[in-house]
Design an enzyme around this catalytic site. Structure first.
Site, mmCIF file in Angstrom:
data_model
loop_
_atom_site.group_PDB
_atom_site.id
_atom_site.type_symbol
_atom_site.label_atom_id
_atom_site.label_comp_id
_atom_site.label_asym_id
_atom_site.label_seq_id
_atom_site.Cartn_x
_atom_site.Cartn_y
_atom_site.Cartn_z
ATOM 1 N N GLN A 36 0.816 -1.213 0.000
ATOM 2 C CA GLN A 36 0.000 0.000 0.000
ATOM 3 C C GLN A 36 0.852 1.265 0.000
ATOM 4 O O GLN A 36 0.536 2.246 0.676
ATOM 5 C CB GLN A 36 -0.955 -0.012 1.199
ATOM 6 C CG GLN A 36 -1.923 -1.161 1.172
ATOM 7 C CD GLN A 36 -2.841 -1.191 2.385
ATOM 8 O OE1 GLN A 36 -2.892 -0.253 3.181
ATOM 9 N NE2 GLN A 36 -3.567 -2.275 2.536
ATOM 10 N N CYS A 37 1.903 1.256 -0.770
ATOM 11 C CA CYS A 37 2.875 2.343 -0.818
ATOM 12 C C CYS A 37 2.795 3.024 -2.180
ATOM 13 O O CYS A 37 2.437 2.392 -3.177
ATOM 14 C CB CYS A 37 4.274 1.755 -0.592
ATOM 15 S SG CYS A 37 5.646 2.918 -0.739
ATOM 16 N N GLY A 38 3.158 4.285 -2.241
ATOM 17 C CA GLY A 38 3.228 4.970 -3.521
ATOM 18 C C GLY A 38 4.227 4.320 -4.467
ATOM 19 O O GLY A 38 4.134 4.484 -5.681
ATOM 20 N N THR A 40 4.636 1.009 -4.623
ATOM 21 C CA THR A 40 4.190 -0.369 -4.863
ATOM 22 C C THR A 40 4.200 -0.752 -6.348
ATOM 23 O O THR A 40 4.519 -1.902 -6.662
ATOM 24 C CB THR A 40 2.802 -0.614 -4.227
ATOM 25 O OG1 THR A 40 2.930 -0.430 -2.809
ATOM 26 C CG2 THR A 40 2.287 -2.004 -4.498
#
Length: 164
Positions: A36-38, A40
């Site tokens: 759930q990371c930018g 990803t």
């Protein structure tokens, strides 16, 4: 002291392994990952690298971690499902582990001793930081912002697989 390649790891499915079991003496690209990371979307590039270099001896290994903005909150099963269905990930992933702090996994104790091109050493800064371990156990470290397809990383991989 235990060799880097002989540090115990557990995969998402519970299988006990080591870098030596996964890659022998070949090159390994270790990446701390999160769903759930930018950053990803780097999973797609990592999968391309894994497929392109698999037959030349490179193993990509993802290490899910929830220490950065709680961006990997899922269970091992949820992480595996997400990676498979969203990005078609076929490379191995460890179970969720810590890369910083008192609970830092032994693999990351050794990896974080390496300095990257920007002069950073020590704690992992964010998700998708990368370490390329050569056949000779040399380690190169790459910032989370270094994309899998970047010339910097691809050139290092080319060099590492050529010497494997």
């Amino acid at each position: 002291m235990t060799s880097l390649r002989d540090i115990d790891l557990t995969l998402l499915d519970g299988t006990a392994t080591t870098l030596r079991d996964l890659a022998g003496d070949s090159a390994v690209l270790v990446v701390n990952v999160a769903s759930q990371c930018g950053l990803t979307p780097q999973y797609a590039g990592l999968e391309e690298i894994a497929r392109e270099y698999r037959d030349r001896g490179l193993v990509v290994l993802g290490a899910p971690c929830n220490q950065f903005g709680a961006q990997e909150p899922g269970t091992n099963e949820e992480i595996a499902q997400f990676c498979s269905t969203t990005y078609g990930v076929t490379f191995p992933l460890t179970d969720k582990l810590e890369v910083n702090g008192d609970g830092r996994h032994p693999l990351f104790v050794l990896l974080t001793e390496t300095t990257d091109a920007e002069g950073h050493t020590g704690d992992v800064r964010w998700n998708f930081e990368k370490w390329l371990i050569g056949a000779d156990d040399s380690i190169s470290r790459f910032s989370p912002r270094v994309e899998p397809a970047s010339a910097e990383l691809v050139d290092a991989i080319e060099s590492a697989v050529a010497s494997s």
